[in-house]
Design an enzyme around this catalytic site. Structure first.
Site, PDB file in Angstrom:
ATOM      1  CE  LYS A 126      -4.486   0.688   0.227  1.00 15.15           C
ATOM      2  NZ  LYS A 126      -5.565  -0.253  -0.100  1.00 15.15           N
ATOM      3  CG  ASP A 166      -7.283   3.011  -0.976  1.00  9.38           C
ATOM      4  OD1 ASP A 166      -7.668   1.847  -0.975  1.00  9.38           O
ATOM      5  OD2 ASP A 166      -7.454   3.766   0.018  1.00  9.38           O
TER       6      ASP A 166
END
Ligand code: GLU
Length: 446
Positions: A126, A166
């Site tokens: 991430k 995201d």
């Protein structure tokens, strides 16, 4: 060997101070997998616990960029490459002021298990920045994305690490990042997913997380011989995930009555139908406005300033906004209003107290790792199409997505069955963990 999950959490907290979201995410997985560790000495002797909570690589870098007035700004960029035991690092980029090391470590950690559940060969990562896209001009967004990718490009690649979107990162941002990556490397590769359709993107990728979270709820309802027909559904958030969840729920016969953003919730008791969803998409994706404006257009709807949707009566709730958006009290309110199915489009939206309330009351509770895996799964399908230099049809991608969501549901049932009740939290955590832990052991101490 640690004697209890609590002992192990003390080690994690001491080793990663000031990262409460990361502690929360680890605690939940460790509690679920503890019996598996106790019954399998191979995990103990390979010290899988300490190894799996340590990122393989954490990259933190400076991003400088100039705003429209020529003023120079500094933000912090990150990429946490958590685990590559079963495939190249894979996971989204988040641009939001709340981003910090602890938040990204929680997201990267969850991503490892989520990606494992998809059945595809994807490791977990991430990244992102504390940059706030709210109120920024097109030019500012583009300059930020370019400067962010100037550094990130050294650390990623189609066989190394494949970022995606995201919160705060959608098709527009992926486009700017792809453009500069291609220029820097002089290579047109599938280094990012969520790309535009005519330059390597996959059909259904924009819809995938919202559709997937709905398919997962549909599978859970099926275990009680039920479906979406005639159900009232509350949804939080109003971004990409929430929008396509509204579309799929409506198509399956459900009535969605709420959407929200960080300022408040709109409640439309008549239901947010396809025409209203088109309005929301234009408002959020093109005009980049606030959800409150919905009530100017649809006068029957109410605006609940500063509130989340969880006080509204429903049978199914889909939290699709962000982490820790549903408390223990909210969970109790939902249940007392008749809600018995919760499927999480966001990552870790329910606080630990809320999770306990759902499990104790035997709610059909599909946790994010399982329920929202459709997004990254379809990113995996985008990577496959890029490798083959082919594009599948809408129908083909949707069928594969649906199949993957069914298979994740089966994995959860297999590992999470407790008598008649399926504990999907336990099922997802154990199902995701075993595959990664076994791969780590088979690859030796590296
Ligand atoms: N950000 C999404 C997630 O939380 C998608 C990641 C991806 O497609 O790589 O899973």
């Amino acid at each position: 060997m640690y004697r209890t999950p609590k002992d192990f959490m003390e080690y994690v907290k001491a080793n990663n101070p000031g990262q409460p979201e990361f502690h929360q995410a680890v605690d939940e997985v460790i509690t679920s997998v503890w019996p598996v560790i106790e019954n399998n000495p191979k995990y103990q002797s390979a010290n899988i616990l300490e190894r799996i909570v340590e990122p393989e690589r954490s990259i933190i870098f400076k991003v400088t960029w100039a705003n429209d007035k020529g003023e120079v700004n500094v933000n912090r960029g990150y990429r946490i490459q958590m685990n590559s035991a079963i495939g190249p690092y894979k996971g989204g980029l988040r641009f939001h002021p709340s981003v910090n090391l602890g938040v990204l470590k929680f997201l990267a950690f969850e991503q490892v298990f989520k990606n494992s559940l998809t059945t595809l060969p994807l490791g977990g990562a991430k990244g992102g920045s504390d940059f706030d896209p709210k109120g920024k001009s097109e030019g500012e967004i583009m300059r930020f994305c370019h400067n962010f990718m100037l550094e990130l490009s050294r650390h990623i690649g189609p066989n190394t690490d494949v970022p995606a979107g995201d919160i705060g990162v959608g098709a527009r941002e992926v486009g700017y990042m792809f453009g500069i990556y291609k220029k820097l490397q002089n290579q047109f590769t599938g280094v990012l997913t969520g790309k535009g359709l005519n330059w390597g993107g996959s059909l259904i990728r924009p819809e995938a997380t919202g559709y997937g979270v709905t398919y997962f709820a549909q599978e859970m309802l099926k275990t009680r011989n039920e479906d979406f027909n005639g159900k009232t559904v509350t949804i939080s958030g109003s971004g990409n995930v929430a929008q396509y969840a509204v579309q799929k729920v409506t198509e399956l016969g459900g009535k969605v009555v709420t959407l929200s953003d960080s300022d408040g919730t709109i409640y439309d008791s008549e239901g947010i139908d396809c025409a209203k969803l088109t309005y929301v998409m234009d408002l959020k994706n093109k005009r980049r406005g606030r959800i409150k404006e919905y009530t100017n257009e649809y006068k029957n709807a109410e605006y609940l300033e500063g509130k989340r949707p969880w006080g509204i009566e429903c049978q199914v709730a889909l939290p699709c906004a962000t982490q820790n958006e549903l408390s223990g009290e909210d969970a109790k309110t939902l249940i007392s209003n008749g809600c018995y199915c919760v499927s999480e489009g966001a990552n870790m939206p329910t606080e630990p107290e809320g999770v306990q309330v759902f499990l104790k009351n035997e709610v059909l509770y599909g946790q994010g790792k399982a329920a929202n895996a459709g997004g990254v799964a379809t990113s995996g399908l985008e990577m496959t199409q890029n490798s083959m230099r082919l594009s599948w049809t809408r129908q083909e991608v949707d069928t594969r997505l649906h199949e993957i969501m069914r298979s994740i549901h089966q994995t959860c049932v297999r590992y999470g069955k407790e008598g008649q009740y399926v504990n999907y939290v336990k099922g997802a955590n154990i199902g995701g963990f075993v595959k990664v832990a076994d791969a780590m052991i088979e690859q030796g101490v590296v």
